[in-house]
Design a protein around this motif. Structure first.
Motif, PDB file in Angstrom:
ATOM      1  N   THR A 113      23.685  93.369  60.160  1.00  0.00           N
ATOM      2  CA  THR A 113      23.641  94.015  61.306  1.00  0.00           C
ATOM      3  C   THR A 113      22.485  93.239  62.201  1.00  0.00           C
ATOM      4  O   THR A 113      22.224  93.532  63.526  1.00  0.00           O
ATOM      5  CB  THR A 113      23.347  95.304  61.250  1.00  0.00           C
ATOM      6  N   GLY A 114      21.710  92.466  61.780  1.00  0.00           N
ATOM      7  CA  GLY A 114      20.611  91.742  62.422  1.00  0.00           C
ATOM      8  C   GLY A 114      19.304  92.461  62.277  1.00  0.00           C
ATOM      9  O   GLY A 114      19.037  93.456  61.957  1.00  0.00           O
ATOM     10  N   THR A 115      18.460  91.848  62.790  1.00  0.00           N
ATOM     11  CA  THR A 115      16.981  92.225  62.737  1.00  0.00           C
ATOM     12  C   THR A 115      16.512  92.453  64.253  1.00  0.00           C
ATOM     13  O   THR A 115      16.628  91.498  65.049  1.00  0.00           O
ATOM     14  CB  THR A 115      15.913  91.248  61.845  1.00  0.00           C
ATOM     15  N   LEU A 149       3.878  86.889  67.743  1.00  0.00           N
ATOM     16  CA  LEU A 149       3.949  87.697  66.675  1.00  0.00           C
ATOM     17  C   LEU A 149       2.709  87.733  65.618  1.00  0.00           C
ATOM     18  O   LEU A 149       2.159  86.611  65.486  1.00  0.00           O
ATOM     19  CB  LEU A 149       5.071  87.495  65.724  1.00  0.00           C
ATOM     20  N   SER A 150       2.344  88.747  65.127  1.00  0.00           N
ATOM     21  CA  SER A 150       1.229  88.901  64.308  1.00  0.00           C
ATOM     22  C   SER A 150       1.509  88.221  62.817  1.00  0.00           C
ATOM     23  O   SER A 150       0.453  87.547  62.636  1.00  0.00           O
ATOM     24  CB  SER A 150       0.586  90.504  64.038  1.00  0.00           C
ATOM     25  N   THR A 151       2.448  88.126  62.384  1.00  0.00           N
ATOM     26  CA  THR A 151       3.136  87.183  61.384  1.00  0.00           C
ATOM     27  C   THR A 151       4.508  87.012  61.612  1.00  0.00           C
ATOM     28  O   THR A 151       5.288  87.514  62.155  1.00  0.00           O
ATOM     29  CB  THR A 151       2.937  88.306  60.007  1.00  0.00           C
ATOM     30  N   PRO A 152       4.929  85.744  60.948  1.00  0.00           N
ATOM     31  CA  PRO A 152       6.352  85.367  61.310  1.00  0.00           C
ATOM     32  C   PRO A 152       7.098  86.431  60.824  1.00  0.00           C
ATOM     33  O   PRO A 152       6.988  86.907  59.895  1.00  0.00           O
ATOM     34  CB  PRO A 152       6.207  84.030  60.549  1.00  0.00           C
ATOM     35  N   LEU A 153       8.405  86.380  61.696  1.00  0.00           N
ATOM     36  CA  LEU A 153       9.388  87.520  61.383  1.00  0.00           C
ATOM     37  C   LEU A 153      10.238  87.038  60.348  1.00  0.00           C
ATOM     38  O   LEU A 153      10.839  86.011  60.628  1.00  0.00           O
ATOM     39  CB  LEU A 153      10.277  87.839  62.782  1.00  0.00           C
ATOM     40  N   ALA A 154      10.511  87.758  59.249  1.00  0.00           N
ATOM     41  CA  ALA A 154      11.327  87.460  58.173  1.00  0.00           C
ATOM     42  C   ALA A 154      12.680  87.996  58.416  1.00  0.00           C
ATOM     43  O   ALA A 154      12.807  89.135  58.750  1.00  0.00           O
ATOM     44  CB  ALA A 154      10.900  87.809  56.801  1.00  0.00           C
ATOM     45  N   ILE A 155      13.683  86.880  58.116  1.00  0.00           N
ATOM     46  CA  ILE A 155      15.253  87.606  58.338  1.00  0.00           C
ATOM     47  C   ILE A 155      16.002  87.150  57.241  1.00  0.00           C
ATOM     48  O   ILE A 155      15.879  85.950  56.671  1.00  0.00           O
ATOM     49  CB  ILE A 155      15.833  86.872  59.895  1.00  0.00           C
ATOM     50  N   VAL A 160      19.680  87.268  63.887  1.00  0.00           N
ATOM     51  CA  VAL A 160      20.858  87.417  63.027  1.00  0.00           C
ATOM     52  C   VAL A 160      20.913  85.953  62.111  1.00  0.00           C
ATOM     53  O   VAL A 160      20.925  84.976  62.958  1.00  0.00           O
ATOM     54  CB  VAL A 160      22.292  87.997  63.525  1.00  0.00           C
ATOM     55  N   LEU A 161      21.090  85.969  60.927  1.00  0.00           N
ATOM     56  CA  LEU A 161      21.106  84.768  60.137  1.00  0.00           C
ATOM     57  C   LEU A 161      22.666  84.731  59.363  1.00  0.00           C
ATOM     58  O   LEU A 161      23.235  85.728  59.227  1.00  0.00           O
ATOM     59  CB  LEU A 161      20.088  84.741  59.144  1.00  0.00           C
ATOM     60  N   SER A 162      23.229  83.624  59.510  1.00  0.00           N
ATOM     61  CA  SER A 162      24.601  83.475  58.856  1.00  0.00           C
ATOM     62  C   SER A 162      24.553  82.312  57.974  1.00  0.00           C
ATOM     63  O   SER A 162      23.944  81.451  57.866  1.00  0.00           O
ATOM     64  CB  SER A 162      25.510  83.158  60.163  1.00  0.00           C
ATOM     65  N   GLY A 163      25.658  82.503  57.156  1.00  0.00           N
ATOM     66  CA  GLY A 163      25.931  81.418  55.992  1.00  0.00           C
ATOM     67  C   GLY A 163      25.068  81.391  54.867  1.00  0.00           C
ATOM     68  O   GLY A 163      24.033  81.898  54.922  1.00  0.00           O
ATOM     69  N   GLY A 164      25.422  80.342  53.961  1.00  0.00           N
ATOM     70  CA  GLY A 164      24.556  79.961  52.915  1.00  0.00           C
ATOM     71  C   GLY A 164      24.442  80.952  51.677  1.00  0.00           C
ATOM     72  O   GLY A 164      25.117  81.957  51.889  1.00  0.00           O
TER      73      GLY A 164
END
Length: 132
Positions: free
Chosen positions: A93-95, A78-84, A51-55
């Motif tokens: 709610t988070g990824t 991971l096969s590709t970086p996870l985008a959040i 989960v990402l917060s702020g900004g």
């Protein structure tokens, strides 16, 4: 004496699954690395929650890597970086991720998190890994 310890261990039963790993990065920046563990035994990554917060409309991409040498590029989990981001619930709610290209963390290998992209000045990133 060795027999005593084996008897005691048999009373305690087999070890359960490892506790989840939790890591928080304040003001994550591109290229930032966070070492999560050195595997005391062969482990398998079962789930990643982030989960990402702020900004202002923050977004971030991360990669997990494993290797015997933390100064090396390592093996991508991971096969590709996870985008959040807010578009995938990453700021509310988070990824959740349960499928990995290379989920195995061999004995004595390091496991680390790498921030690969950032936008919108996120205030913090929280990641939890469940290992098996």
């Amino acid at each position: 004496m060795d027999l005593f310890w084996r008897q005691l261990a048999s009373l305690l039963g087999p070890p359960g699954p490892p506790s989840p790993l939790v890591s928080t990065i304040a003001s994550p920046q591109v290229g930032e690395r966070r070492i999560l563990l050195r595997a005391p035994q062969a482990l398998t990554i079962g789930r990643l929650d982030a989960v990402l917060s702020g900004g202002s409309s923050p977004s971030l991409s991360l990669q997990l890597r494993t290797c015997l040498d933390v100064s090396a590029s390592g093996t991508a989990v991971l096969s590709t970086p996870l985008a959040i981001s807010s578009s995938n619930g990453g700021t509310s709610t988070g990824t959740e991720l349960i499928s990995f290209q290379a989920p195995a963390v061999p004995l004595d290998h390091w496991l680390w998190l790498e921030v690969t992209a950032v936008s919108g000045s996120p205030a913090g990133l929280s990641v939890m890994l469940r290992l098996q």
